[in-house]
Motif scaffolding. Structure first.
Motif, PDB file in Angstrom:
ATOM      1  N   SER A 133       1.063  -1.157  -0.086  1.00  0.00           N
ATOM      2  CA  SER A 133       0.093  -0.100  -0.004  1.00  0.00           C
ATOM      3  C   SER A 133       0.814   1.230   0.089  1.00  0.00           C
ATOM      4  O   SER A 133       2.159   0.943   0.234  1.00  0.00           O
ATOM      5  CB  SER A 133      -0.829  -0.200   1.145  1.00  0.00           C
ATOM      6  N   GLY A 134       0.118   2.395  -0.091  1.00  0.00           N
ATOM      7  CA  GLY A 134       0.912   3.614  -0.100  1.00  0.00           C
ATOM      8  C   GLY A 134       0.502   4.493  -1.226  1.00  0.00           C
ATOM      9  O   GLY A 134      -0.608   4.218  -2.005  1.00  0.00           O
ATOM     10  N   ASP A 135       0.923   5.983  -1.140  1.00  0.00           N
ATOM     11  CA  ASP A 135       0.408   6.654  -2.029  1.00  0.00           C
ATOM     12  C   ASP A 135       1.180   6.823  -3.342  1.00  0.00           C
ATOM     13  O   ASP A 135       0.913   7.776  -4.424  1.00  0.00           O
ATOM     14  CB  ASP A 135       0.216   8.101  -1.580  1.00  0.00           C
ATOM     15  N   GLY A 136       2.170   5.923  -3.644  1.00  0.00           N
ATOM     16  CA  GLY A 136       2.791   5.733  -4.950  1.00  0.00           C
ATOM     17  C   GLY A 136       1.910   5.344  -6.099  1.00  0.00           C
ATOM     18  O   GLY A 136       1.389   4.096  -5.824  1.00  0.00           O
ATOM     19  N   ALA A 137       1.775   5.829  -7.183  1.00  0.00           N
ATOM     20  CA  ALA A 137       1.079   5.382  -8.132  1.00  0.00           C
ATOM     21  C   ALA A 137       1.604   4.056  -8.958  1.00  0.00           C
ATOM     22  O   ALA A 137       2.991   4.011  -9.006  1.00  0.00           O
ATOM     23  CB  ALA A 137       0.770   6.310  -9.402  1.00  0.00           C
ATOM     24  N   ARG A 138       0.794   3.170  -9.285  1.00  0.00           N
ATOM     25  CA  ARG A 138       1.396   1.891 -10.018  1.00  0.00           C
ATOM     26  C   ARG A 138       1.777   2.409 -11.520  1.00  0.00           C
ATOM     27  O   ARG A 138       1.219   3.308 -12.007  1.00  0.00           O
ATOM     28  CB  ARG A 138       0.536   0.890 -10.013  1.00  0.00           C
ATOM     29  N   ILE A 139       2.889   1.691 -12.060  1.00  0.00           N
ATOM     30  CA  ILE A 139       2.962   1.917 -13.294  1.00  0.00           C
ATOM     31  C   ILE A 139       3.258   0.565 -13.987  1.00  0.00           C
ATOM     32  O   ILE A 139       3.762  -0.218 -13.442  1.00  0.00           O
ATOM     33  CB  ILE A 139       4.622   2.473 -13.277  1.00  0.00           C
ATOM     34  N   ALA A 140       3.069   0.664 -15.231  1.00  0.00           N
ATOM     35  CA  ALA A 140       3.066  -0.509 -16.284  1.00  0.00           C
ATOM     36  C   ALA A 140       4.489  -0.654 -16.457  1.00  0.00           C
ATOM     37  O   ALA A 140       5.264   0.042 -16.972  1.00  0.00           O
ATOM     38  CB  ALA A 140       2.411  -0.169 -17.620  1.00  0.00           C
ATOM     39  N   PRO A 141       5.061  -2.236 -16.252  1.00  0.00           N
ATOM     40  CA  PRO A 141       6.560  -2.411 -16.377  1.00  0.00           C
ATOM     41  C   PRO A 141       6.944  -2.083 -17.808  1.00  0.00           C
ATOM     42  O   PRO A 141       8.152  -1.690 -18.054  1.00  0.00           O
ATOM     43  CB  PRO A 141       6.597  -3.778 -15.904  1.00  0.00           C
ATOM     44  N   GLU A 142       6.040  -2.302 -18.535  1.00  0.00           N
ATOM     45  CA  GLU A 142       6.353  -2.083 -19.944  1.00  0.00           C
ATOM     46  C   GLU A 142       6.832  -0.597 -20.213  1.00  0.00           C
ATOM     47  O   GLU A 142       7.739  -0.479 -21.250  1.00  0.00           O
ATOM     48  CB  GLU A 142       5.358  -2.356 -20.953  1.00  0.00           C
ATOM     49  N   THR A 143       6.122   0.421 -19.584  1.00  0.00           N
ATOM     50  CA  THR A 143       6.505   1.654 -19.720  1.00  0.00           C
ATOM     51  C   THR A 143       7.886   1.876 -19.343  1.00  0.00           C
ATOM     52  O   THR A 143       8.648   2.653 -19.742  1.00  0.00           O
ATOM     53  CB  THR A 143       5.660   2.747 -18.804  1.00  0.00           C
ATOM     54  N   LEU A 144       8.393   1.344 -18.188  1.00  0.00           N
ATOM     55  CA  LEU A 144       9.574   1.357 -17.581  1.00  0.00           C
ATOM     56  C   LEU A 144      10.587   0.766 -18.615  1.00  0.00           C
ATOM     57  O   LEU A 144      11.602   1.406 -18.708  1.00  0.00           O
ATOM     58  CB  LEU A 144       9.717   1.040 -16.163  1.00  0.00           C
ATOM     59  N   THR A 145      10.427  -0.333 -19.133  1.00  0.00           N
ATOM     60  CA  THR A 145      11.333  -1.152 -19.927  1.00  0.00           C
ATOM     61  C   THR A 145      11.675  -0.009 -21.125  1.00  0.00           C
ATOM     62  O   THR A 145      12.944  -0.291 -21.762  1.00  0.00           O
ATOM     63  CB  THR A 145      10.858  -2.705 -20.227  1.00  0.00           C
ATOM     64  N   VAL A 146      10.580   0.418 -21.866  1.00  0.00           N
ATOM     65  CA  VAL A 146      10.657   1.309 -22.928  1.00  0.00           C
ATOM     66  C   VAL A 146      11.782   2.355 -22.895  1.00  0.00           C
ATOM     67  O   VAL A 146      12.735   2.549 -23.304  1.00  0.00           O
ATOM     68  CB  VAL A 146       9.527   1.781 -23.541  1.00  0.00           C
ATOM     69  N   MET A 147      11.563   2.852 -21.453  1.00  0.00           N
ATOM     70  CA  MET A 147      12.170   4.253 -21.266  1.00  0.00           C
ATOM     71  C   MET A 147      13.729   3.716 -20.670  1.00  0.00           C
ATOM     72  O   MET A 147      14.653   4.359 -21.270  1.00  0.00           O
ATOM     73  CB  MET A 147      11.544   4.857 -19.871  1.00  0.00           C
TER      74      MET A 147
END
Length: 320
Positions: A133-147
């Motif tokens: 839990s927490g206030d950090g937003a979830r991110i699609a791993p594909e977005t990070l791998t492309v970056m």
């Protein structure tokens, strides 16, 4: 019997990467070859840089040990899926310590995963719910791998971006670094349309696209991407300054705190001081400081001093 030498070497390497010692006779039986062939194959692996250690004895034994460099690993299907799922989980939740290097590893692994294994990874991740839990937003791993791939390959990156006020735009950038603050991922990049450096919250990025156009990396205005991000956040948010003294050397504290909080400076013989600024709630900063696992004293601001005092009392009561 395995007559294909490259295939046999891969099979032998896969066995040796299991953390145990393999008797020569057992390896020969597993591979369907003679002990002499096993010895020759071991020599070939050593020539390729794999540190294989041999032990003396009636049967003799072999094991892979730590060397000076990291040779390529051979993973079976289950191992590859397990690593990919673990890296995806960490990357998607901006877990502190799962930084750009881990995301690069995920990008490399997913690039070579067969489609059947990539499907297994996606299916497993979709079918599980992390107990976090927490206030950090979830991110699609594909977005990070492309970056991460564009950062490593010095390749221009195009994406859609939604600003904090809801304004949407398309950006063409020269990505420099990915930075994790423990709750969120940020991209530090040169914005070609605005002709200036910018930071982007990755959870507000959509449709990232690697253009294929290469570029020569520019020099960042500050010494590190983490420092540039910290200053950028300070300019955009209503921040407060803090000063915290730790009862541990600067290098110890630096290894336990995220760099964007500030650089520890020596203070006395065995202590250090961290001075920084943040727009995060004082409650979150108090908890993050405590997570360093080192005794500390808050010097300012008064709100943080009071928060730490209340938090300490609450935890003491909870522990009976």
């Amino acid at each position: 019997m395995t007559t294909d030498t490259p295939a046999r070497l891969l099979q032998l390497l896969s066995l040796l990467q299991t953390p145990r010692e393999w008797p020569g006779g057992e390896l020969a039986e597993r591979l369907g070859v003679s002990r002499r062939t096993v010895r020759r194959d071991i020599d070939r692996l050593r020539e390729l840089g794999y540190p294989v250690q041999a032990t003396l004895g009636a049967d003799g034994g072999y094991r892979l040990v730590a060397g000076k460099a990291m040779p390529p690993l051979v993973l079976d299907d289950e191992e590859a899926v397990a690593i990919a799922v673990g890296l995806r989980a960490g990357a998607g939740h901006a877990v502190e310590g799962v930084d750009e290097a881990s995301v690069r590893a995920l990008a490399k692994l997913e690039q070579v995963l067969p489609s059947r294994l990539r499907h297994r990874v996606s299916t497993l991740q979709a079918a599980t719910t992390p107990l976090t839990s927490g206030d950090g937003a979830r991110i699609a791993p594909e977005t990070l791998t492309v970056m991460a791939s564009t950062v490593a390959g010095h390749e221009r990156l195009r994406f859609a971006y939604r600003a904090g006020d809801g304004t949407e735009s398309r950006r063409l950038t020269e990505p420099y670094r990915l930075v994790s603050t423990g709750r969120r991922w940020y991209l530090v990049a040169y914005d070609l349309d605005r002709d200036d450096w910018r930071t982007f919250r990755v959870d507000r990025v959509s449709d990232p696209f690697a253009t294929g156009a290469r570029f020569a990396p520019r020099e960042l205005p500050t010494g590190s991407a983490a420092e540039y991000l910290r200053r950028s956040i300070q300019r955009r948010q209503e921040t407060y300054e803090f000063t915290v003294a730790f009862a541990a050397p600067a290098d110890v504290v630096a290894a336990r705190l995220p760099g964007w909080l500030g650089t520890p400076e020596p203070d006395g013989e065995r202590g250090c001081v961290v001075r920084g600024a943040t727009g995060d709630p004082v409650e979150w900063l108090a908890i993050r400081l405590a997570m360093a696992g080192v005794d500390f004293v808050v010097r300012e601001p008064a709100e943080l001093v009071e928060c730490v005092r209340e938090l300490g009392g609450r935890l003491s009561r909870a522990g009976g």
